[in-house]
Write a protein that holds these residues in place. Sequence first.
Motif, short mmCIF file in Angstrom:
data_model
loop_
_atom_site.label_atom_id
_atom_site.label_comp_id
_atom_site.label_asym_id
_atom_site.label_seq_id
_atom_site.Cartn_x
_atom_site.Cartn_y
_atom_site.Cartn_z
N PRO A 13 -39.88 -8.98 -109.52
CA PRO A 13 -40.97 -9.81 -109.00
C PRO A 13 -42.31 -9.08 -108.94
O PRO A 13 -43.37 -9.70 -109.05
N ILE A 14 -42.27 -7.75 -108.80
CA ILE A 14 -43.52 -7.00 -108.82
C ILE A 14 -44.16 -7.09 -110.20
O ILE A 14 -45.38 -7.27 -110.32
N LEU A 51 -47.87 -16.26 -107.27
CA LEU A 51 -47.28 -16.81 -106.06
C LEU A 51 -45.76 -16.66 -106.04
O LEU A 51 -45.17 -16.39 -104.99
N ALA A 52 -45.12 -16.83 -107.20
CA ALA A 52 -43.66 -16.69 -107.26
C ALA A 52 -43.24 -15.26 -106.93
O ALA A 52 -42.32 -15.04 -106.13
N GLY A 53 -43.90 -14.28 -107.52
CA GLY A 53 -43.57 -12.89 -107.23
C GLY A 53 -43.86 -12.51 -105.79
O GLY A 53 -43.05 -11.85 -105.12
N LEU A 54 -45.00 -12.95 -105.28
CA LEU A 54 -45.38 -12.63 -103.91
C LEU A 54 -44.44 -13.28 -102.90
O LEU A 54 -44.03 -12.66 -101.92
N SER A 55 -44.04 -14.53 -103.15
CA SER A 55 -43.15 -15.20 -102.21
C SER A 55 -41.75 -14.58 -102.22
O SER A 55 -41.09 -14.49 -101.17
N PHE A 56 -41.28 -14.12 -103.37
CA PHE A 56 -39.98 -13.46 -103.42
C PHE A 56 -40.01 -12.15 -102.62
O PHE A 56 -39.10 -11.87 -101.84
N ILE A 57 -41.07 -11.38 -102.81
CA ILE A 57 -41.19 -10.11 -102.08
C ILE A 57 -41.31 -10.37 -100.58
O ILE A 57 -40.66 -9.71 -99.77
N GLY A 58 -42.14 -11.34 -100.20
CA GLY A 58 -42.29 -11.67 -98.79
C GLY A 58 -41.00 -12.17 -98.16
O GLY A 58 -40.66 -11.81 -97.04
N GLY A 59 -40.27 -13.00 -98.89
CA GLY A 59 -38.99 -13.50 -98.39
C GLY A 59 -37.97 -12.39 -98.23
O GLY A 59 -37.20 -12.37 -97.27
N PHE A 60 -37.97 -11.46 -99.17
CA PHE A 60 -37.04 -10.33 -99.10
C PHE A 60 -37.33 -9.48 -97.86
O PHE A 60 -36.42 -9.12 -97.11
N ILE A 61 -38.60 -9.18 -97.62
CA ILE A 61 -38.98 -8.36 -96.47
C ILE A 61 -38.68 -9.11 -95.17
O ILE A 61 -38.17 -8.53 -94.21
N PHE A 62 -38.98 -10.42 -95.14
CA PHE A 62 -38.72 -11.21 -93.94
C PHE A 62 -37.23 -11.26 -93.63
O PHE A 62 -36.82 -11.09 -92.48
#
Length: 86
Positions: A13-14, A51-62
């Motif tokens: 995703p990065i 947005l797809a990459g950022l949301s995946f990273i954010g969801g993973f961290i959350f």
Amino acid sequence: MGRFIALMIMIIPIIVAGYGIKQMRDTIFQISNSPYPNLTLQFAAGFVLFLAGLSFIGGFIFYRDRKNGKIAPRFQKRSKPSPERE
């Protein structure tokens, strides 16, 4: 080994988010890339990829922080209400 696999999963995703930023930047500088017929479509595709990459990273961290109990109480998982007994 588990941390290495998690790192490899996070690299995809990065890269996707970075490619989206590149597409948006190229649109601002009026550089058209081959798979996109016009600049508007190129910017939209870059925005969606970002947005797809950022949301995946954010969801993973959350998810990881929720599992470790490091988030605010309002974001904690709520337990299911117990069924009423008759």
